[in-house]
Design a protein around this motif. Structure first.
Motif, PDB file in Angstrom:
ATOM      1  N   GLU A  33       0.825  -1.214   0.000  1.00 49.16           N
ATOM      2  CA  GLU A  33       0.000   0.000   0.000  1.00 49.16           C
ATOM      3  C   GLU A  33       0.858   1.263   0.000  1.00 49.16           C
ATOM      4  OE1 GLU A  33      -2.427  -0.633   3.453  1.00 49.16           O
ATOM      5  OE2 GLU A  33      -3.610  -2.200   2.467  1.00 49.16           O
ATOM      6  N   LYS A  36       2.692   1.788  -3.344  1.00 50.68           N
ATOM      7  CA  LYS A  36       1.777   2.265  -4.378  1.00 50.68           C
ATOM      8  C   LYS A  36       1.566   3.780  -4.238  1.00 50.68           C
ATOM      9  CE  LYS A  36      -2.488   1.016  -6.666  1.00 50.68           C
ATOM     10  NZ  LYS A  36      -3.584   0.039  -6.718  1.00 50.68           N
ATOM     11  N   LYS A  37       1.406   4.245  -3.006  1.00 52.63           N
ATOM     12  CA  LYS A  37       1.262   5.691  -2.766  1.00 52.63           C
ATOM     13  C   LYS A  37       2.536   6.436  -3.148  1.00 52.63           C
ATOM     14  CE  LYS A  37      -1.729   5.085   1.249  1.00 52.63           C
ATOM     15  NZ  LYS A  37      -1.780   5.225   2.717  1.00 52.63           N
ATOM     16  N   PHE A  52       7.357  -2.617  -4.412  1.00 53.32           N
ATOM     17  CA  PHE A  52       5.965  -2.767  -4.847  1.00 53.32           C
ATOM     18  C   PHE A  52       5.785  -4.100  -5.567  1.00 53.32           C
ATOM     19  CE2 PHE A  52       2.512  -1.968  -7.993  1.00 53.32           C
ATOM     20  CZ  PHE A  52       1.471  -1.939  -7.079  1.00 53.32           C
ATOM     21  N   SER A  56       3.654  -7.018  -3.968  1.00 46.83           N
ATOM     22  CA  SER A  56       2.483  -7.390  -4.769  1.00 46.83           C
ATOM     23  C   SER A  56       2.489  -8.894  -5.022  1.00 46.83           C
ATOM     24  CB  SER A  56       2.468  -6.635  -6.096  1.00 46.83           C
ATOM     25  OG  SER A  56       2.265  -5.263  -5.885  1.00 46.83           O
ATOM     26  N   ASP A  64       0.290  -6.847 -10.938  1.00 52.37           N
ATOM     27  CA  ASP A  64       1.007  -5.661 -10.452  1.00 52.37           C
ATOM     28  C   ASP A  64       2.491  -5.956 -10.306  1.00 52.37           C
ATOM     29  OD1 ASP A  64      -1.220  -4.022 -10.367  1.00 52.37           O
ATOM     30  OD2 ASP A  64      -1.535  -4.233  -8.213  1.00 52.37           O
ATOM     31  N   SER A  68       5.419  -4.067 -12.366  1.00 51.84           N
ATOM     32  CA  SER A  68       6.458  -3.351 -11.634  1.00 51.84           C
ATOM     33  C   SER A  68       7.849  -3.770 -12.093  1.00 51.84           C
ATOM     34  CB  SER A  68       6.289  -3.599 -10.136  1.00 51.84           C
ATOM     35  OG  SER A  68       7.248  -2.895  -9.409  1.00 51.84           O
TER      36      SER A  68
END
Length: 87
Positions: A33, A36-37, A52, A56, A64, A68
């Motif tokens: 999370e 991703k931000k 990430f 993921s 994802d 990535s």
């Protein structure tokens, strides 16, 4: 380099350290999370992309993860770890 750029870089560095700590502590969902931000602020950061992708993968978000690691290879075509993670 302007002051705001330096401030943004310092904030980004602290955020990346926090992200690494989350991942190392096994807080994988939180790492996914947060990364991703963070990618919104630093979309081409290989460390953030890598975390990430790895987080993921570990949470079952395989598309994802693939995206990535593929993005890392666009930035660094010789990144052996990204190739390895793609299998």
């Amino acid at each position: 380099m302007g002051t705001s750029k330096i401030t943004a870089d310092i904030k980004s560095d602290k955020s990346i350290k926090k992200l690494i700590d989350l991942y190392v502590q096994g807080r994988i969902k939180e790492a996914a999370e947060e990364s991703k931000k963070l990618l919104r602020a630093v979309p081409n950061n290989i460390i953030v992309l890598g975390i990430f992708g790895a987080s993921s993968y570990r949470t079952g978000n395989f598309q994802d993860a693939k995206n990535s690691f593929s993005e890392i290879l666009k930035i660094d075509p010789n990144n052996v770890q990204a190739y390895s993670n793609l299998g």
